[in-house]
Design a protein around this motif. Sequence first.
Motif, PDB file in Angstrom:
ATOM      1  N   SER A 153       0.838  -1.211   0.000  1.00 45.80           N
ATOM      2  CA  SER A 153       0.000   0.000   0.000  1.00 45.80           C
ATOM      3  C   SER A 153       0.865   1.252   0.000  1.00 45.80           C
ATOM      4  O   SER A 153       0.689   2.134  -0.850  1.00 45.80           O
ATOM      5  CB  SER A 153      -0.942   0.008   1.202  1.00 45.80           C
ATOM      6  N   TYR A 157       1.305   3.708  -3.190  1.00 52.36           N
ATOM      7  CA  TYR A 157       1.005   5.144  -3.069  1.00 52.36           C
ATOM      8  C   TYR A 157       2.192   5.969  -3.576  1.00 52.36           C
ATOM      9  O   TYR A 157       2.031   6.890  -4.382  1.00 52.36           O
ATOM     10  CB  TYR A 157       0.680   5.478  -1.603  1.00 52.36           C
ATOM     11  N   THR A 204      -5.773   1.706  -1.738  1.00 54.01           N
ATOM     12  CA  THR A 204      -5.868   2.771  -2.744  1.00 54.01           C
ATOM     13  C   THR A 204      -7.264   3.402  -2.739  1.00 54.01           C
ATOM     14  O   THR A 204      -7.395   4.628  -2.856  1.00 54.01           O
ATOM     15  CB  THR A 204      -5.572   2.183  -4.153  1.00 54.01           C
TER      16      THR A 204
END
Length: 304
Positions: A153, A157, A204
């Motif tokens: 994650s 990002y 997300t």
Amino acid sequence: MQATSTIAEKIQELKVKRNAVILAHNYQRGEVQDVADFAGDSLGLSQQAAKAKAEVIVFCGVHFMAETASILCPDRLVLLPDENAGCPMANMITLRELKIKKKEYPRAKVVCYVNSTAAIKAESDICCTSSNAMKIVSSIPKDEEIIFVPDKSLGGYVASQLNRPMILWPGYCPTHHRILAEHIIKLKAEYPDAKVVVHPECTTDVINLADHVASTTGIARYCKESDSKIFIIGTETGILHRLKKENPHKQFHAVAQLADCSNMKLITLEKVLWALEDLVYQVKVTGEIAAKARLAIQRMLDLS
Ligand code: 13P
Ligand code: SF4
């Protein structure tokens, strides 16, 4: 209340006697944050550990944080008040698996999130935290491949923000992944003026709904400086203690009460006292692993 203040007083007395400093992560129980000399995010805590003068560092956080402190301060006694306080995400990659991945991409640089074991750090080129991940990844020339471990994650990002594809390890934080986009949509309908602030360990879908994405200290800074009076907070619920304390006239709503890290919450005030009384549980990283991991952490600190 009376019992709590007595324990807090004993902790303060013993802290002086032991020449100790207490460091606490922003996800710790409120009363643990309140007895700490410093409460902060992973970067802030490692910077504090690196410059600590005290002989004993009581680390109120999880195992990888105490390991990082031991790596940075080899001559200090580092104590983790509950030896079972681990990080499930840090355990989602093993040394063997990382070595296999490196063989697949022999020219790639390895960036490892600080939420990793000392052995993984030792096998990495550079470390990062959620507050400096963008800067660390940007420091690597664009034509070099990057293996980012273990958080898909945070890695995803950073990759999307920098438009920089990376090879992402499929680890994740189970606590942050319990925060769902539908929870935010529901709260936003209730509080349309609220700012949505989330941690980059979220999915997300959740990140796409945020007004601001930051580390825990970054979240605290944003909420303090913002003119907004209402905030929807997408991270582990322990941060709400600090947010409410620093901003008594603002409103904070946790996206999901389920976003509670049971490992962080293993540390209690009593265990902090026992840690100081019995000098437990000692976390020590030594030898080649410590030396190699120190290089990866130091490279990060030099860039921060
Ligand atoms: P930061 O405080 O660095 O944002 O870290 C979040 C976290 O999950 C620590 O375990
Ligand atoms: Fe690990 Fe997530 Fe808990 Fe942080 S909040 S210690 S990343 S499980």
